[in-house]
Design an enzyme around this catalytic site. Sequence first.
Site, PDB file in Angstrom:
ATOM      1  N   GLY A  85       8.739 -21.077  -2.344  1.00  0.00           N
ATOM      2  CA  GLY A  85       7.567 -19.954  -1.993  1.00  0.00           C
ATOM      3  C   GLY A  85       7.947 -18.904  -1.120  1.00  0.00           C
ATOM      4  O   GLY A  85       8.210 -17.921  -1.475  1.00  0.00           O
ATOM      5  N   GLY A  87      10.575 -18.534   0.478  1.00  0.00           N
ATOM      6  CA  GLY A  87      11.948 -17.761   0.575  1.00  0.00           C
ATOM      7  C   GLY A  87      13.252 -18.757   1.166  1.00  0.00           C
ATOM      8  O   GLY A  87      14.171 -18.726   1.054  1.00  0.00           O
ATOM      9  N   GLU A 151       0.929 -21.368  -5.504  1.00  0.00           N
ATOM     10  CA  GLU A 151       1.041 -22.930  -6.247  1.00  0.00           C
ATOM     11  C   GLU A 151       0.380 -23.100  -7.627  1.00  0.00           C
ATOM     12  O   GLU A 151       0.681 -23.393  -8.501  1.00  0.00           O
ATOM     13  CB  GLU A 151       0.406 -23.760  -5.092  1.00  0.00           C
ATOM     14  CG  GLU A 151       1.277 -23.958  -4.086  1.00  0.00           C
ATOM     15  CD  GLU A 151       0.360 -24.508  -2.782  1.00  0.00           C
ATOM     16  OE1 GLU A 151       0.909 -24.389  -1.688  1.00  0.00           O
ATOM     17  OE2 GLU A 151      -0.754 -24.567  -3.019  1.00  0.00           O
TER      18      GLU A 151
END
Length: 184
Positions: A85, A87, A151
């Site tokens: 998420g 990176g 998420e």
Amino acid sequence: MTDLAETLLDELRPGLAPDVLAQTGPLVREITGARRIACYGVGREGLMMRALAMRLYHLGCDVHVVGDMTAPPLGVGDLLVLSAGPGDFSTVAALLGVSRDAGARVACLTAEPDGPVPSAADLVVHLPAQTMAADQGEAATSILPMGSLYEALMFLFGEVLVLELRDQLGVSPEAMRARHTNLE
């Protein structure tokens, strides 16, 4: 509570926009072309990757969750689907390297497509959402805590992906249900 729910739905909509959902096509091609698939993510992202792995199994894919004792080695013809998420996560980066060295392809879901992990992947799926890396101060864009918006989008994107795969593979809802465990 209604206002909170409306705000949340407004936050989710950009992550389900046509340009974001168009990314299912390349991922469908990677999945249908893979001999076997492994899924991985850390924390709550890992839970969403487990949910995706379960649905891929219901579709009849040879899919595994990294870290499970029954996960086989990956190699040429295989696909690692992972989430990074923000990176970059050290464990995600390490598994990407191992998989690439073994000849497997790597698809990365991320909110930060220019991060180190996505930059090293064969395919990047950009889910535009706040992660825990940008949840404080002026960088915060969601009413949800930490990486919850990312998420939630992972889950919803995964379900849209499964619907597209189901149609592409010609798997009926009854066939998916037949693969559901009876050990619950």
